[in-house]
Enzyme design. Structure first.
Site, PDB file in Angstrom:
ATOM      1  N   CYS A  28       0.856  -1.179   0.000  1.00 51.29           N
ATOM      2  CA  CYS A  28       0.000   0.000   0.000  1.00 51.29           C
ATOM      3  C   CYS A  28       0.892   1.228   0.000  1.00 51.29           C
ATOM      4  CB  CYS A  28      -0.951  -0.011   1.193  1.00 51.29           C
ATOM      5  SG  CYS A  28      -0.103   0.016   2.787  1.00 51.29           S
ATOM      6  N   HIS A 602      27.217 -18.895   6.745  1.00 51.11           N
ATOM      7  CA  HIS A 602      25.777 -19.177   6.715  1.00 51.11           C
ATOM      8  C   HIS A 602      25.582 -20.686   6.798  1.00 51.11           C
ATOM      9  CE1 HIS A 602      21.599 -19.305   5.375  1.00 51.11           C
ATOM     10  NE2 HIS A 602      21.539 -17.991   5.485  1.00 51.11           N
TER      11      HIS A 602
END
EC number: 2.7.1.191
Length: 683
Positions: A28, A602
């Site tokens: 939005c 990671h």
């Protein structure tokens, strides 16, 4: 290196649980809106830790809203570029097939959640046109104020120039049903152009030629009550819902090969008469009923309504319940010629803007950069655009004391609005620029000023946080300041010995410094020809980064390096370093080695989905670690049981500062095996 826009977008997506956890994505004016499969694996706190994120708001059991402010569209487009997200396109079809075009509602949400999502996503795309039109109205009202024209005079009494100027804003409101029909149909999954064509039929010259509003004519031998559908909101909303069910039924009985021709044909043939005879009058009745109820309250006591409205809005907006009131404002202007909600609503808006202005002034005093950025964005969006969401989600909903500063401003402003009985004669966004659209504008100005300054002074006098929140924020600012000073001191320091090329033998470590006992923890710049060897932070097989089954790592987009197929279960520091980032979920850690090289480790792929289960973190951000210190321990069997790859990328995240960076494969790697070589940059 990746831009801030890309880094933040990746951070948001990763902590939402990755693309596999997302079922739909829209945005939005200020918020990224996601529907997720499993809300429990979303790391809201980690998303909110990014300075670019103004707030994170769960909605129902499947919705997540990430508030980004005025630059939300940029983040939306960037997230769409990320792997696994390209098929999300704000409800727009990316293929021309009838299956895609008539795909229906995606996902299953609770009816209450979906009802508010429906209203929100129906009005969201139209807000831009409404905002533009409201500012044109403001200019014409100013012209009226200065005696240049009569804003409310009939068009046949206006000069041609002003008739044309009025057409510029009337176009948005007159054809509003067409826009609402299109966006509502698209939200439901029906064909948006059919959704637009249905109310458009009721605005054509041919339909208008049947008679005036209130007249009854005979069509197909059946009496039809005529209505003025210009500017109406509820008829196209109801028609779009009807269209969805009609299309759904037609697709069950019409062969797929000819659906593109006959589904729209029968949809128009059914829905236009249904809307003209039944749904349209019913929608107008619903709108008029709500409007009449509020008008009755207003007629009984404008003073009471002017107090109730601004006190309700702070609770309606976070839930999305304000959208029906926006529709009623437009309905009031169409039926009454004025609206009695917008004026009191301005008291809520300006109390909100006053509060965030107080936060801005306090953040300047405290040198709190994060809150200064958030509050400044909310203040400007509010005062100039009349948009409250950045203030609401960036400040109000994040601190529990704020409503006790906001509501007194709403009350005081509402009392002033009630005294002056403020009315709006056009739909506008309540900002500083639209003050002239209110009547009397001077009384309205006093009302919003009272609301603004009451909330602002309460924040300045009493703060907007609890004592614990305030002390925590001040401690963080002090820590950040000290960290900056430490970094400056390190950058200006002269090492006691130069960086030397470290061997790969046992105990050498990555970026070993000659005379380590006397070297300082600075970030020296590697000279041309100098090399830093980085040993494996994890036991296992070292393989080329290109073999990682993840396109981001494999392409080196997060930096060059190596990947480890682990045989061990502990990530250790490959050299003396500072922890610059550690995920609370335990799946990733970033280090700044004393040589200046920054690495990211990671553990596994998509392991963020585990929410920390199977991981134990041994360090925290800004902690100093020595070579061999444990950073993360993980349960390899548990991770494999979840069908998640354990391959662990190890990448140099600040590679641009150096020359060639080489990943070195090895069948068996450990803390004495060089797996990455970093060369100094040739000037």
């Amino acid at each position: 290196m990746a831009s801030k826009l890309t880094t933040t977008s990746q951070h948001i997506l990763e902590n939402l649980g990755g693309p596999d956890n997302i079922t739909s994505m829209t945005h939005c004016a200020t918020r990224l809106r996601f529907q997720v499969k499993d809300q429990s694996i979303v790391d809201q706190q980690e998303i909110d830790s990014d300075p670019s994120v103004l707030g994170v708001v769960p909605q129902g059991s499947t919705g997540m809203q990430v508030v980004m402010g005025g630059s939300v569209a940029n983040y939306y487009q960037e997230i769409l570029k990320l792997d696994g997200m390209k098929h999300f396109a704000d409800g727009e079809a990316t293929e021309s097939s009838s299956k895609k075009e008539y795909g229906g509602v995606r996902g299953k949400y609770s009816w209450i959640d979906y009802a508010f999502e429906f209203l929100s996503d129906t009005f969201r795309p139209i807000l831009w046109a409404l905002l533009g039109a409201s500012l044109i109205i403001t200019l014409l009202v100013l012209a009226d104020t200065f005696g240049l024209q009569d804003f409310r005079a009939p068009m046949d009494e206006q000069p041609d120039t002003y008739v044309f100027l009025h057409s510029m804003w009337r176009s948005v409101f007159y054809f509003l049903p067409i826009m609402v029909g299109a966006t509502a149909a698209r939200k439901l999954g029906a064909n948006e152009w059919i959704g637009a064509a249905i109310p458009a039929a009721l605005l054509t010259p041919e339909f208008l030629a049947l008679g005036s509003a209130g007249d009854t004519v005979t069509v197909f031998g059946i009496p039809m009550v005529l209505n003025d559908y210009s500017g109406q909101v509820f008829p196209p909303l109801i028609a779009a819902i009807g269209l969805y069910w009609v299309e759904k039924g037609l697709k069950k009985i019409i062969p797929e090969a000819v659906q593109m021709v006959f589904v729209p044909f029968f949809s128009l043939l059914i829905m236009i008469p249904a809307t003209a005879f039944l749904l349209g009058p019913f929608g107008i009745g619903v709108g008029n009923g709500i409007s009449n109820l509020l008008e009755a309250i207003n007629n009984f006591s404008p003073f009471i309504l002017s107090i109730v409205i601004p006190l309700l809005y702070p609770f309606l907006v976070p839930l999305g319940l304000h959208w029906p009131l926006n529709a009623i404002m437009i309905q009031n202007i169409n039926t009454l010629g004025y609206d009695f909600i917008q004026g009191p609503m301005g008291a809520w808006n300006f109390a909100c803007f006053g509060l965030v202005t107080g936060v801005f002034l306090l953040s300047i005093k405290e040198r709190n950069k994060a809150m200064r950025q958030v509050s400044l964005g909310g203040m400007l969006a509010g005062l100039l655009g009349g948009i409250s969401e950045p203030s609401l989600y960036g400040v109000l909903l994040r601190f529990k004391k704020t409503y006790f500063r906001l509501l007194p401003g709403c009350l005081a402003g509402g009392i002033v609005m009630g005294i002056f009985d403020i009315k709006a004669y056009a739909f506008v966004f309540t900002s500083l620029l639209t003050i002239p659209a209110m009547d009397p504008w001077l009384g309205y100005t006093i009302g919003i000023a009272v609301a603004f300054f009451v909330s602002m002074f309460l924040v300045l006098a009493l703060d907007y946080r609890s004592n614990e929140e305030r002390d925590e924020a001040r401690a963080k600012v002090a820590a950040d300041k000290q960290a900056e000073e430490d970094l400056k001191a390190e950058a200006n320091a002269t090492p006691a010995a130069p960086v030397a090329a470290a061997g790969a033998g046992a105990g050498a470590g990555a970026g070993a410094v000659a005379g380590a006992a006397t070297a300082v923890a600075a970030k020296p710049k590697l000279a041309a020809g100098e090399v830093v060897d980085i040993v494996s932070p994890l036991e296992g097989k070292a393989i080329p980064l290109s073999e990682v089954p993840d396109p981001i790592f494999a392409a080196g987009k997060l930096g060059p390096g190596i990947a480890i197929q682990p045989t061990g279960n502990t990530v250790v520091a490959p050299a003396d370093a500072t922890v610059i980032l550690v995920q609370k979920s335990g799946h990733a850690v970033a280090l700044r080695l004393d040589s200046g090289v920054e690495i990211l480790v990671h553990v596994g792929l998509d392991t963020v989905q585990l929410g920390g289960e199977g991981f134990t973190v041994h360090v925290e951000r800004r902690q100093q670690v020595k070579a061999g210190d444990p950073l993360i321990t993980f349960d390899a069997d548990f991770i494999r049981s979840k069908d998640l790859p354990l391959i662990t990328p190890v990448v140099v995240s600040n590679a641009a500062k150096f020359g060639e960076i080489e990943g070195i494969p090895a069948d068996q790697a450990n803390s004495s095996t060089t797996v990455i070589k970093v060369n100094g940059k040739n000037e």
